[in-house]
Structures are given as C-alpha cells and as structure tokens.
Design an enzyme around this catalytic site. Structure first.
Site, short mmCIF file in Angstrom:
data_model
loop_
_atom_site.label_atom_id
_atom_site.label_comp_id
_atom_site.label_asym_id
_atom_site.label_seq_id
_atom_site.Cartn_x
_atom_site.Cartn_y
_atom_site.Cartn_z
N CYS A 1 31.18 -7.95 -48.83
CA CYS A 1 31.66 -6.96 -49.62
C CYS A 1 30.97 -7.25 -50.99
O CYS A 1 30.53 -8.25 -51.08
CB CYS A 1 33.02 -6.38 -49.89
SG CYS A 1 33.70 -6.64 -48.20
N ARG B 1 23.33 -4.43 -49.92
CA ARG B 1 23.93 -5.22 -48.92
C ARG B 1 24.71 -4.28 -47.84
O ARG B 1 25.27 -4.77 -46.98
CB ARG B 1 25.31 -6.01 -49.48
CG ARG B 1 24.59 -7.12 -50.56
CD ARG B 1 25.74 -7.46 -51.42
NE ARG B 1 26.94 -8.16 -50.87
CZ ARG B 1 27.24 -9.36 -50.17
NH1 ARG B 1 26.05 -10.38 -50.85
NH2 ARG B 1 27.97 -9.53 -49.78
N TRP C 1 32.73 -3.29 -47.08
CA TRP C 1 32.15 -3.16 -46.05
C TRP C 1 33.57 -3.69 -44.98
O TRP C 1 34.00 -4.65 -44.86
CB TRP C 1 31.06 -4.25 -45.82
CG TRP C 1 30.72 -4.70 -44.31
CD1 TRP C 1 31.27 -5.54 -43.35
CD2 TRP C 1 29.61 -3.85 -43.42
NE1 TRP C 1 30.36 -5.22 -42.40
CE2 TRP C 1 29.63 -4.49 -42.55
CE3 TRP C 1 28.65 -2.77 -44.16
CZ2 TRP C 1 28.47 -4.04 -41.47
CZ3 TRP C 1 27.81 -2.61 -42.92
CH2 TRP C 1 27.65 -3.05 -41.78
N ASN D 1 36.46 -10.50 -50.98
CA ASN D 1 35.63 -10.56 -49.82
C ASN D 1 36.10 -11.71 -49.06
O ASN D 1 36.60 -12.51 -49.58
CB ASN D 1 34.19 -10.86 -50.63
CG ASN D 1 33.50 -9.89 -51.32
OD1 ASN D 1 34.23 -8.68 -51.47
ND2 ASN D 1 32.45 -10.32 -52.03
N GLY D 2 35.86 -11.38 -47.76
CA GLY D 2 36.03 -12.32 -46.66
C GLY D 2 37.31 -11.82 -45.94
O GLY D 2 37.60 -10.72 -45.93
N GLU E 1 15.74 -13.41 -26.00
CA GLU E 1 15.90 -13.27 -27.45
C GLU E 1 14.81 -14.10 -28.09
O GLU E 1 14.01 -13.47 -29.05
CB GLU E 1 16.98 -13.52 -28.06
CG GLU E 1 17.50 -13.55 -29.53
CD GLU E 1 17.26 -12.00 -29.83
OE1 GLU E 1 17.16 -11.07 -29.11
OE2 GLU E 1 17.33 -11.92 -31.22
N LYS F 1 12.07 -12.01 -30.66
CA LYS F 1 12.09 -12.15 -32.05
C LYS F 1 10.34 -12.48 -32.32
O LYS F 1 10.17 -11.96 -33.46
CB LYS F 1 12.79 -13.54 -32.35
CG LYS F 1 13.99 -13.64 -33.13
CD LYS F 1 14.71 -12.61 -33.78
CE LYS F 1 14.77 -11.06 -33.28
NZ LYS F 1 15.98 -10.54 -33.14
N GLU G 1 8.13 -9.08 -32.40
CA GLU G 1 8.70 -8.02 -33.04
C GLU G 1 8.34 -8.23 -34.53
O GLU G 1 8.09 -7.42 -35.27
CB GLU G 1 10.25 -7.54 -33.08
CG GLU G 1 11.12 -8.59 -33.49
CD GLU G 1 12.56 -8.11 -33.57
OE1 GLU G 1 13.69 -8.81 -33.35
OE2 GLU G 1 12.66 -6.65 -33.71
N HIS H 1 5.94 -17.27 -9.36
CA HIS H 1 5.54 -15.87 -8.32
C HIS H 1 4.56 -14.91 -9.03
O HIS H 1 4.89 -13.95 -9.04
CB HIS H 1 6.81 -15.39 -8.17
CG HIS H 1 7.89 -16.30 -7.34
ND1 HIS H 1 7.92 -16.30 -6.04
CD2 HIS H 1 8.75 -17.13 -7.83
CE1 HIS H 1 8.83 -17.33 -5.68
NE2 HIS H 1 9.64 -17.68 -6.53
N LYS I 1 16.00 0.03 -38.03
CA LYS I 1 17.14 -0.93 -38.09
C LYS I 1 18.22 -0.47 -37.07
O LYS I 1 18.67 -1.06 -36.09
CB LYS I 1 17.78 -1.20 -39.52
CG LYS I 1 18.91 -2.10 -39.28
CD LYS I 1 18.50 -3.51 -39.07
CE LYS I 1 19.66 -4.45 -38.89
NZ LYS I 1 19.21 -5.81 -38.06
O1 M6R Z 1 22.53 -1.85 -33.36
P1 M6R Z 1 22.25 -2.05 -32.04
O2 M6R Z 1 22.65 -3.74 -31.65
O3 M6R Z 1 22.69 -1.41 -30.92
O4 M6R Z 1 20.46 -2.02 -31.94
C1 M6R Z 1 20.08 -2.60 -30.72
C2 M6R Z 1 18.49 -2.98 -30.87
O5 M6R Z 1 17.89 -1.93 -31.27
C3 M6R Z 1 18.50 -4.19 -31.81
O6 M6R Z 1 19.16 -5.19 -31.03
C4 M6R Z 1 17.08 -4.58 -32.19
O7 M6R Z 1 16.50 -5.01 -30.79
C5 M6R Z 1 16.99 -5.68 -32.76
N1 M6R Z 1 17.11 -5.16 -34.11
C6 M6R Z 1 15.82 -6.76 -32.68
O8 M6R Z 1 15.62 -7.55 -33.63
#
Ligand code: M6R
Length: 613
Positions: free
Chosen positions: A2, A27, A76, A102-103, A486, A490, A493, A509, A608
């Site tokens: 927050c 934020r 938040w 906050n917290g 993951e 990362k 992307e 394989h 996002k």
């Molecule tokens: O909001 P969500 O966790 O449901 O989003 C799912 C994906 O779109 C999200 O995890 C996306 O793969 C990441 N932003 C990638 O870093």
C-alpha cells in the site's frame, strides 16, 4: 504494497496528501483514504476505487480545506476485500485515533478477540483496525507512549502512521519490516512509504530502520527505538530523478521486484506457520474439512505461463507430501480435453492477477463438472478469487514488470504450504519431513536475500557471455525441470533469446542434435536423489562442447567438475530449492536483456494481465 503519505506543517495538508498518493499510484491500489485534523476534530474520508473517486466524494463534502496535519493511504487489499469500510485510515471506537498501515499484523485475530471481549466494535475486516482500538485502550494522555506500548504487542510487518485529535501537533510513525521514510522540510515535515510521494517537497530524507519510531511535529523530527532509546537520524540527500525514485533507485521495476522477493516470501509465510513449529495454518481454508481432504481422489492444478510453472512445482509437492494424484494443465488447453472431474476433485487455479481469461474459463468448467474450487492469487477481490470456494493469497504486493518474479516465488511458497497442509490433514505428511520443511521455510527469506546478494555479480558476468547467442537450453529433473521451465520463459520473454527447457533425461530423445559447440546449457542440479543422473545428462551435452552453467547446492562438489561455472545456493530442504534456484535465472534473464538493450519492463507483444482467451 500500500501507499502511505503524511504531512504536518503550515500549509493545507489535503492537496499535499492527494498529490503524494497520486505519485504512488504506479504501485497499484484498490481504494484510498485521507484523515485530517481540523478545528480539533479528526475527519476521515475514504473510497473504494481510484483516487478520483475519493476526490469527488470530498468535493461533494467541501470540507478539510484548512487542516495542516493529515495522513493518506492507498490500499492494496490483503485482509478484507476492497471496500470503503476496509480502506484506511482506520479509527477506534471514539474516532479520536486515526491510523494508516502497510504490511500484515500476524496476530490480529487474537488481539481482535480480546478487544471485542472488552467491548470494542470493529467496522472493517482488516488486520489494521486492531491498532487504533489498542491505542484507545492504552492511551493515558500521551500518544507517543500509547503507540510505543501497542507497537510492542504487534507481530508481523508494519509501517504505521498515527494521529490523535487531542494532540494535533504530531504524527507518530513506526517501522517494522515495511518501508517508511521521513522527509524534512522547513517548518513542515513529511512521511511516506516511498520517496516519490514527497520528492516534490524535499530531498532531505530519513529512511527509518527496523524497530524505529519517529515523532513528527512541524518543526522537528524525533527518532527513537520503539523501546524509547534516542537515535541520531541519518539524513540522506536524494539525488534520484522522479522516475528512478518510483523504482526505489533500481533501473527497472523487474530488478526492484527481484530484490523484493525476500520480503514477499516472508509476507506470504507470515501467520501461516504455527509458532511452535507444529503445523501449517491456513485459516482461509476454513470449511475445507479433514474428511473432504481425505476423500479427494485427485487435485487438478491449472494456470498459464509463469503461474503454471509454479503449479508444476505444486504438482510434485502435493504428490510427494500428501500422496494425492495431481493433474497439471495449461489453462488454455484444459477445457478442450474434456477433463474428468467430480466432487472428489480439488481444482486449484494459480494466477497472479486473478483475471486471466483462460484460467477463469477452466475454473468455471471444473465447477460446472462438480469440482471443489480453490485459487492461489495475488489480488484480493479479483475475479478468480471471487469465484473460488477458497483462496490462498500470495502477499507479493503489486507486480508492475510484465515478467513475473516475486509473484512466482510467492506462488511457490503458497503451493508448498498447500501441499504440506493437505498432507497434514490427510495424515500422509511424514512428521519428520514436515519439521525439516518447517525449519527450511523459516530460513527461506534470509537465504533468498543471500542468493541475490552473492550471485548478482557472477550472474551479470555470465549474462554478458550468453547475451549474443541465439539459443539457450535449460535442463533439470523433477523440481529442477519445473524451475527450468520458468528460467527459459524469463530469458526469452525479456531478452528475446530463443530458449527451451527440457527434462534432462529427454535430451537424448532428439534434442541433442541441437547442442553444438558453445551453445549455453543451464543445468539445474539441486535434488540430492538425482544428482548423478543429471550429471550424466550434463556429460552428454559437455561431450558436444556445450557451454554448461550449473545451479547447485553448497556442498555439491561434483556438478562443478562438469560446468564452466556454477551458481551455488545455500543448503535448504530439497523441496524448497525451487524458491532459491529460480533467483539466478531471473537475474540472468534480466542482465542478458539489458546487454541486448531490450525494454525489460515492457517486453514487446506482452501484457501484464491477459484477459482474452
Ligand atoms: O496473472 P496470471 O498469473 O494468471 O498470468 C499468467 C501469465 O500470463 C503470466 O504468468 C505470464 O506468463 C508472466 N507474466 C510471465 O512472466
């Protein structure tokens, strides 16, 4: 999480508070409020939604124009959905004491019960509201004393600002594990959770440290410990530009969020482990009875992207710790395979935003077929949370960078807690294993901080080496495979380097054909039972002259014999390694992207929150 702003001086406080809160909008928040003391009375205004809603409400009211002391907050939601009632500031029964926070107050349920027994009436579902009621109970004419007394009773993370209408010459602030800064002016002083909120007014700042308390009057700031020991303030001269200030001095939100992970992990664990170390406590699963857990035939974990990678870790852990079969699906595929679901299925949706369309659609399908529906999400009151029977929240705070980092590690914590809880409830969690994991969980936040600190420079160096290659492979087995997924996401992307993750045993394989001289292969090797097997796979790529970078646990001397470089993690329980092993991979992606000049926080073609199927 927050946002906090406070002002005491000679100018009208309201515009300063609103302007400060606007600077914190980046934020993320779901409601806002202000309190001003004017003509001997504390007045509070709050509103769910944007700050403009709050402004409209106050314009209609036409008040608060003259007060020269006030506090403001953007919330938040954590405890209690976004609503006017749950927004801050919160007050006591008399309305004299006003608090923003906050917290998370971990022991608020116990404190609230005692206060209610003594006749205190609560207006919100928040943890914060216990604070003004406690201050009301302990106030004997000195706000500083009362706040000091109450701060010692609170467990958890908090940054607080408190005003009392009978003492309109001061704001009292306390910091414990949530950021709080004091801004020094001339005949006026400021307070904020983040520097951007006050940067327009002053660049002379005191960053409060853990357990410190500040008393702000218009002419002076007095700093002590919560116990009352006087302290000499360290004044910093902020030279950042406003953009940098929003990012807390970091070059990008992604880097800031990478470094926020120790706190996010701590917050997500907060209040969920019994103090005596005996069990995992998930009060949000109330109503999910032991019988229901024992009657589960399967768990079905469904998510997209990063969240699905956290879900895969959940799959391994639930099977290992609770002995329940787990299906794991990518949400966009789930409905089209006609999943077999009934009332003995626990469907778990994992989603940072709680708004991802595919995940929501999969969840609706599972419910239609009779599953019990649970979610793990970061956003209180999101669609996925609202449509779930139970929600386990991650307390990562708003994640601004498109590339998920702290959302992922907190999802890992949440799936781990869920797996342990299910095992506890159905009696399949081996008590010794449980104890060992418990100890490991307690150490995780500090260990995450240590990995970030120790590995950042070596990772940066390595990122330069791989930045201009075309393909990178990630390999690992079991939990390491899940984290490899993951790591590759990362990297691709944000840096746009092509990357692929393979279960280490799968390479031969077909994929080995792609491993040629100098191709970077990042090998995760953290699982003690699989070390040798993964080393064999490392040797397969080494024999093709790959550039092998390892991620291993301290004490393992074998992996490094086959790698160009190894990023070491502190020893932890083998099921907790994903939370640590992903950290060098996040930093590698970040620094490789920087080396390629990519726009890290806004990677091309990505959003996002993906609210279309
Ligand atoms: O909001 P969500 O966790 O449901 O989003 C799912 C994906 O779109 C999200 O995890 C996306 O793969 C990441 N932003 C990638 O870093």
């Amino acid at each position: 999480m927050c946002g906090i702003v406070g002002y005491i001086g000679q100018k009208p406080a309201l515009p300063i508070l609103l302007e400060g809160l606007k600077k914190l909008e980046y934020r993320g928040y779901d409601s806002a409020g202000v309190a001003i003391i004017e003509a001997g009375a504390a007045t509070v205004h709050k509103s769910v939604g944007r700050l403009s809603n709050l402004e409209q409400k106050m314009d209609a009211n036409g008040s608060l124009k003259g007060g020269v002391i006030g506090i403001g907050h953007t919330r938040w939601a954590t405890h209690g959905r976004p609503s006017d009632f749950n927004s801050h500031p919160h007050t006591d029964c008399t309305g004299k004491f006003v608090v923003i926070h906050n917290g998370i107050i971990e022991n608020y349920i116990q404190l609230k019960e005692v206060l209610q027994q003594h006749g205190h009436v609560f207006k919100s579902q928040t943890d914060t509201e216990v604070i003004p009621h406690l201050i009301e109970s302990y106030y004997k004419g000195d706000l500083v004393d009362a706040v000091r007394h109450v701060a010692k009773m609170l467990k958890g993370a908090y940054a607080l600002a408190v005003m009392c209408q009978d003492e309109p010459d001061k704001i009292v602030a306390v910091k414990e594990a949530s950021p709080l800064v004091i801004g020094l002016g001339d005949g006026e002083n400021f307070l904020a959770s983040d520097i951007p909120a006050i940067l327009k007014h002053t660049r002379r700042v005191i960053a409060l440290e853990e357990g410190q308390m500040a008393v702000l009057t218009k002419d002076k700031v007095t700093l002590t410990t919560v116990a009352g020991v006087p302290l000499e303030p360290k004044i910093i001269n902020v030279t950042w530009d406003p953009g940098q200030a929003e990012r807390g001095g970091y070059a990008h939100f992604m880097l800031k969020e990478i470094h926020e992970q120790p706190k996010a992990i701590r917050d997500t664990l907060s209040g969920r482990m019994a103090e005596d170390g005996s069990k995992i406590v998930l009060p949000e699963l109330a109503g999910f009875s032991t019988d229901m857990v024992r009657n589960l035939h399967k768990v079905s974990i469904v998510a997209c992207g990063t969240a699905s990678h956290a879900g895969l870790v959940g799959r391994y852990l639930i099977e290992k710790l609770a002995g329940i079969p787990v299906e794991w699906d990518i949400a966009s595929e789930y409905r089209y395979r006609d999943p077999m679901v009934d009332e003995h299925t626990l469907f778990v949706a994992v989603s940072q935003s709680g708004e991802t369309a595919d995940t929501l659609a999969a969840m609706r399908e599972a419910r239609r077929k009779g599953a019990r529906v649970m979610s793990i999400t970061n956003v209180v009151g999101s669609s996925i949370a609202r449509e779930s029977d139970w929600t386990v929240y991650t307390w990562a705070g708003p994640e601004i960078a498109v590339a998920s980092t702290k959302a992922y590690t907190t999802q890992l914590v949440a799936v781990t807690l869920l797996a342990m809880w299910l095992g506890q409830e159905n009696g399949r969690l081996d008590p010794e294993e449980g104890q060992a994991m418990f100890a490991g969980l307690r150490d995780l936040p500090a260990q995450a901080a240590a990995v970030l600190e120790q590995q950042e420079e070596p990772v940066k160096h390595m990122a330069m080496q791989i930045a201009h290659t075309e393909d990178v492979f990630f390999i690992g087995r079991n939990l390491d495979y899940a984290v490899s997924l993951e790591g590759q996401l990362k990297l691709k992307e944000i840096s746009y380097i092509h990357a692929e993750a393979y279960a280490a045993g799968e390479l031969k394989h077909g994929t080995l054909a792609l491993i040629t001289r100098g191709v970077p292969v990042i090998a995760l090797n953290t699982q003690p039972d699989l070390l040798d097997k993964t080393i064999s796979n490392i040797q397969e790529v080494k024999a093709r002259d790959a550039l092998v970078l390892g991620v291993a646990v301290e004490g393992d001397k074998d992996t490094e014999k086959h790698c160009e470089q190894v990023f070491y993690l502190p020893k932890t329980h083998k099921y907790l390694t994903p939370v640590l092993s992903v950290l060098p991979l996040q930093m590698l992606a970040y620094y490789a992207a920087i080396a390629r000049g990519a726009d890290v926080d806004k990677p091309r073609n990505l959003a996002k929150s993906v609210t279309v199927e």
